[in-house]
Design a protein around this motif. Structure first.
Motif, PDB file in Angstrom:
ATOM      1  N   LEU A 183       5.155  -0.979  -5.071  1.00 21.32           N
ATOM      2  CA  LEU A 183       4.560   0.010  -4.356  1.00 21.32           C
ATOM      3  C   LEU A 183       3.821   0.771  -5.738  1.00 21.32           C
ATOM      4  O   LEU A 183       2.998   1.806  -5.731  1.00 21.32           O
ATOM      5  N   GLY A 184       4.229   0.877  -6.520  1.00 20.22           N
ATOM      6  CA  GLY A 184       4.362   1.649  -7.922  1.00 20.22           C
ATOM      7  C   GLY A 184       3.083   1.206  -8.039  1.00 20.22           C
ATOM      8  O   GLY A 184       1.791   2.100  -8.845  1.00 20.22           O
ATOM      9  N   GLN A 185       2.387   0.303  -8.699  1.00 18.63           N
ATOM     10  CA  GLN A 185       1.633  -0.396  -8.454  1.00 18.63           C
ATOM     11  C   GLN A 185       0.408  -0.001  -7.958  1.00 18.63           C
ATOM     12  O   GLN A 185      -0.829   0.141  -8.437  1.00 18.63           O
ATOM     13  N   LEU A 186       0.614  -0.033  -6.935  1.00 16.35           N
ATOM     14  CA  LEU A 186      -0.286   0.587  -5.573  1.00 16.35           C
ATOM     15  C   LEU A 186      -0.540   1.924  -5.023  1.00 16.35           C
ATOM     16  O   LEU A 186      -1.578   2.471  -4.457  1.00 16.35           O
ATOM     17  N   HIS A 187       0.366   2.320  -5.802  1.00 16.15           N
ATOM     18  CA  HIS A 187       0.011   4.235  -6.210  1.00 16.15           C
ATOM     19  C   HIS A 187       0.898   3.993  -4.611  1.00 16.15           C
ATOM     20  O   HIS A 187      -0.020   5.340  -4.154  1.00 16.15           O
TER      21      HIS A 187
ATOM     22  N   ALA B  41       6.241  -4.391  12.307  1.00 20.86           N
ATOM     23  CA  ALA B  41       6.091  -4.689  11.938  1.00 20.86           C
ATOM     24  C   ALA B  41       6.033  -4.947  10.360  1.00 20.86           C
ATOM     25  O   ALA B  41       5.522  -3.767   9.957  1.00 20.86           O
ATOM     26  N   PRO B  42       6.459  -6.221   9.992  1.00 19.66           N
ATOM     27  CA  PRO B  42       5.878  -6.133   7.882  1.00 19.66           C
ATOM     28  C   PRO B  42       4.804  -5.756   7.995  1.00 19.66           C
ATOM     29  O   PRO B  42       4.130  -6.443   7.894  1.00 19.66           O
ATOM     30  N   LEU B  43       4.614  -5.217   6.372  1.00 17.23           N
ATOM     31  CA  LEU B  43       3.298  -5.264   5.713  1.00 17.23           C
ATOM     32  C   LEU B  43       3.390  -6.243   4.311  1.00 17.23           C
ATOM     33  O   LEU B  43       4.418  -5.785   3.884  1.00 17.23           O
ATOM     34  N   ILE B  44       3.004  -7.597   5.060  1.00 15.16           N
ATOM     35  CA  ILE B  44       3.078  -8.312   3.676  1.00 15.16           C
ATOM     36  C   ILE B  44       1.622  -8.481   3.127  1.00 15.16           C
ATOM     37  O   ILE B  44       0.608  -8.992   3.916  1.00 15.16           O
ATOM     38  N   ASP B  45       1.861  -8.090   2.433  1.00 12.12           N
ATOM     39  CA  ASP B  45       0.711  -8.293   1.334  1.00 12.12           C
ATOM     40  C   ASP B  45       0.162  -9.831   0.336  1.00 12.12           C
ATOM     41  O   ASP B  45       1.546 -10.881   1.222  1.00 12.12           O
ATOM     42  N   SER B  46      -0.912 -10.017  -0.178  1.00  7.91           N
ATOM     43  CA  SER B  46      -1.141 -11.238  -0.682  1.00  7.91           C
ATOM     44  C   SER B  46      -0.316 -11.740  -1.092  1.00  7.91           C
ATOM     45  O   SER B  46      -0.275 -13.352  -1.958  1.00  7.91           O
ATOM     46  N   THR B  47       1.151 -11.163  -2.370  1.00 12.27           N
ATOM     47  CA  THR B  47       1.490 -11.182  -2.966  1.00 12.27           C
ATOM     48  C   THR B  47       3.114 -11.984  -2.825  1.00 12.27           C
ATOM     49  O   THR B  47       3.514 -12.812  -3.073  1.00 12.27           O
TER      50      THR B  47
ATOM     51  N   ALA C 143      -0.735  -7.153  14.527  1.00 14.34           N
ATOM     52  CA  ALA C 143      -2.479  -7.421  14.144  1.00 14.34           C
ATOM     53  C   ALA C 143      -2.667  -5.842  13.376  1.00 14.34           C
ATOM     54  O   ALA C 143      -3.254  -5.759  12.464  1.00 14.34           O
ATOM     55  N   SER C 144      -1.432  -5.294  13.782  1.00 18.29           N
ATOM     56  CA  SER C 144      -2.691  -3.775  12.983  1.00 18.29           C
ATOM     57  C   SER C 144      -1.759  -4.073  11.559  1.00 18.29           C
ATOM     58  O   SER C 144      -2.548  -3.452  11.061  1.00 18.29           O
ATOM     59  N   ALA C 145      -0.750  -4.314  11.371  1.00 10.89           N
ATOM     60  CA  ALA C 145       0.020  -4.421  10.241  1.00 10.89           C
ATOM     61  C   ALA C 145      -0.757  -5.338   9.548  1.00 10.89           C
ATOM     62  O   ALA C 145      -0.505  -4.958   8.254  1.00 10.89           O
ATOM     63  N   ALA C 146      -1.356  -6.443   9.890  1.00 12.49           N
ATOM     64  CA  ALA C 146      -2.073  -7.847   8.784  1.00 12.49           C
ATOM     65  C   ALA C 146      -3.679  -6.368   8.564  1.00 12.49           C
ATOM     66  O   ALA C 146      -3.586  -6.601   7.456  1.00 12.49           O
ATOM     67  N   GLU C 147      -3.933  -6.450   9.857  1.00 16.78           N
ATOM     68  CA  GLU C 147      -5.536  -5.457   9.219  1.00 16.78           C
ATOM     69  C   GLU C 147      -4.885  -4.191   7.927  1.00 16.78           C
ATOM     70  O   GLU C 147      -6.018  -4.437   6.892  1.00 16.78           O
ATOM     71  N   LEU C 148      -3.737  -3.342   8.072  1.00 12.68           N
ATOM     72  CA  LEU C 148      -3.596  -2.492   7.321  1.00 12.68           C
ATOM     73  C   LEU C 148      -3.080  -2.977   5.519  1.00 12.68           C
ATOM     74  O   LEU C 148      -4.023  -2.041   5.007  1.00 12.68           O
ATOM     75  N   VAL C 149      -3.036  -4.124   6.307  1.00 13.25           N
ATOM     76  CA  VAL C 149      -2.137  -4.839   4.779  1.00 13.25           C
ATOM     77  C   VAL C 149      -3.739  -4.803   4.111  1.00 13.25           C
ATOM     78  O   VAL C 149      -3.839  -5.047   2.263  1.00 13.25           O
TER      79      VAL C 149
ATOM     80  N   ARG D 163      -7.374  -4.336  -0.746  1.00 13.61           N
ATOM     81  CA  ARG D 163      -9.295  -4.241  -0.472  1.00 13.61           C
ATOM     82  C   ARG D 163      -9.323  -2.443  -1.569  1.00 13.61           C
ATOM     83  O   ARG D 163      -9.972  -2.618  -1.795  1.00 13.61           O
ATOM     84  N   ARG D 164      -9.003  -1.267  -0.695  1.00 12.74           N
ATOM     85  CA  ARG D 164      -8.950  -0.206  -1.385  1.00 12.74           C
ATOM     86  C   ARG D 164      -8.242   0.032  -2.898  1.00 12.74           C
ATOM     87  O   ARG D 164      -8.955   0.311  -3.872  1.00 12.74           O
ATOM     88  N   GLU D 165      -7.121  -1.240  -3.084  1.00  9.69           N
ATOM     89  CA  GLU D 165      -6.688  -1.193  -4.225  1.00  9.69           C
ATOM     90  C   GLU D 165      -7.706  -1.987  -5.768  1.00  9.69           C
ATOM     91  O   GLU D 165      -8.033  -1.546  -6.301  1.00  9.69           O
ATOM     92  N   ALA D 166      -8.354  -2.961  -4.811  1.00  7.78           N
ATOM     93  CA  ALA D 166     -10.065  -3.722  -5.251  1.00  7.78           C
ATOM     94  C   ALA D 166     -10.579  -2.919  -5.817  1.00  7.78           C
ATOM     95  O   ALA D 166     -11.031  -3.034  -7.508  1.00  7.78           O
ATOM     96  N   ASP D 167     -11.297  -2.015  -4.646  1.00  2.00           N
ATOM     97  CA  ASP D 167     -12.515  -1.452  -5.016  1.00  2.00           C
ATOM     98  C   ASP D 167     -12.660  -0.012  -4.926  1.00  2.00           C
ATOM     99  O   ASP D 167     -13.566   0.509  -4.960  1.00  2.00           O
ATOM    100  N   GLY D 168     -10.916   0.449  -4.904  1.00  5.90           N
ATOM    101  CA  GLY D 168     -11.213   2.050  -4.402  1.00  5.90           C
ATOM    102  C   GLY D 168     -12.075   2.548  -3.209  1.00  5.90           C
ATOM    103  O   GLY D 168     -11.886   4.085  -3.243  1.00  5.90           O
ATOM    104  N   LEU D 169     -12.608   2.013  -2.625  1.00  7.15           N
ATOM    105  CA  LEU D 169     -12.817   2.249  -1.656  1.00  7.15           C
ATOM    106  C   LEU D 169     -11.841   3.394   0.030  1.00  7.15           C
ATOM    107  O   LEU D 169     -10.912   2.633  -0.598  1.00  7.15           O
TER     108      LEU D 169
END
Length: 193
Positions: free
Chosen positions: A28-32, A140-146, A173-179, A184-190
Motif C-alpha cells: 500500500l505504501g508503494q502504491l501511495h 469483494a477483495p481488491l487483489i492486485d497483479s502481484t 466485477a467492480s473490484a476487478a475493474e478498480l484494481v 494503470r494509474r500506478e504505471a502511467d500516472g493518469l
C-alpha cells in the motif's frame, strides 16, 4: 483465527489472523494508498452506491493497524442508531481492524455476501452492528497483479438486503475493474476515472 482476550465480555469474536498484513502495508505504501482520502476513489464509491442502490459504499485499504476508507460514499441522512447521549454515530474514514466484515474478506481472499448479518452468529456480534446499525454487507477483495489483497470494495445497508447473484457479480466485477484502474494509474500516472 485468533482469540483476542482484551475484548470486553459480550464482544468475544474470532477475528481472522492476517499473516499478509506486513507485506500489504508495504505494498500500500508503494502504491501511495490507504493514507489519505482520494477524490477519485470517493467518486468510484459514489458510482458503486448508485449501481447497487446501497446507502454506503467504501474502497477500503487494510494495513497492520486499521482499515482506511480512501473512497467513501455516505447518504445525506444520519445512521438509524441513537447513542445514550442522544447523538448519532457518523461513518468516518477509519475503522478498527476487528470491526466490520472486510478483514474476513481480505483473509478469505473471496467475496462475502451477508444479506442479514443477524442470521450469522459469527458476524451478528460485530461492533458495527450495534454502533452503526449495519445489517447487510456485500464485499469483494481488491487483489492486485502481484497476488496481494490490498483491501476491499464493499457496500453496506442498515436494512437486511437480498443482494443475490446479481449483487455478487457486480461487486466482484467492480473490484476487478478498480484494481485494473489502480494499477494503470500506478504505471502511467493518469487519473483513476
Amino acid at each position: 483465527m485468533r482469540y483476542d482476550p482484551s475484548r470486553p465480555a459480550g464482544r468475544l469474536l474470532l477475528t481472522p489472523e492476517d499473516k499478509e498484513a506486513p507485506a500489504r502495508t508495504r505494498r500500500l505504501g508503494q502504491l501511495h494508498l490507504g493514507e489519505h482520502p482520494d477524490p477519485d476513489l470517493d467518486a468510484y464509491a459514489d458510482r458503486l452506491a448508485e449501481v447497487t442502490g446501497a446507502p454506503y459504499a467504501m474502497v477500503n485499504f487494510i494495513d497492520e493497524n486499521r482499515q482506511f476508507f480512501a473512497g467513501l460514499h455516505v447518504p445525506g441522512v444520519p445512521l438509524p442508531v441513537v447513542k445514550p447521549d442522544g447523538s448519532r454515530p457518523e461513518m468516518g474514514r477509519e475503522l478498527a481492524r476487528d470491526h466490520g466484515f472486510c478483514p474476513h474478506v481480505v483473509v478469505r481472499r473471496k467475496a462475502l455476501v451477508l444479506e442479514d448479518v443477524c442470521d450469522y452468529p459469527r458476524f451478528a456480534g460485530n461492533p458495527v452492528v450495534d454502533e452503526f446499525g449495519i445489517r447487510s454487507y456485500l464485499g469483494a477483495p481488491l487483489i492486485d497483479s502481484t497476488g496481494m489483497v490490498l483491501g476491499t470494495l464493499c457496500v453496506v445497508d442498515v436494512e437486511p438486503r437480498p443482494w443475490g447473484r446479481a449483487g455478487l457479480d457486480t461487486i466482484k466485477a467492480s473490484a476487478a475493474e478498480l484494481v485494473a484502474r489502480l494499477e494503470r494509474r500506478e504505471a502511467d500516472g493518469l487519473p483513476l476515472l
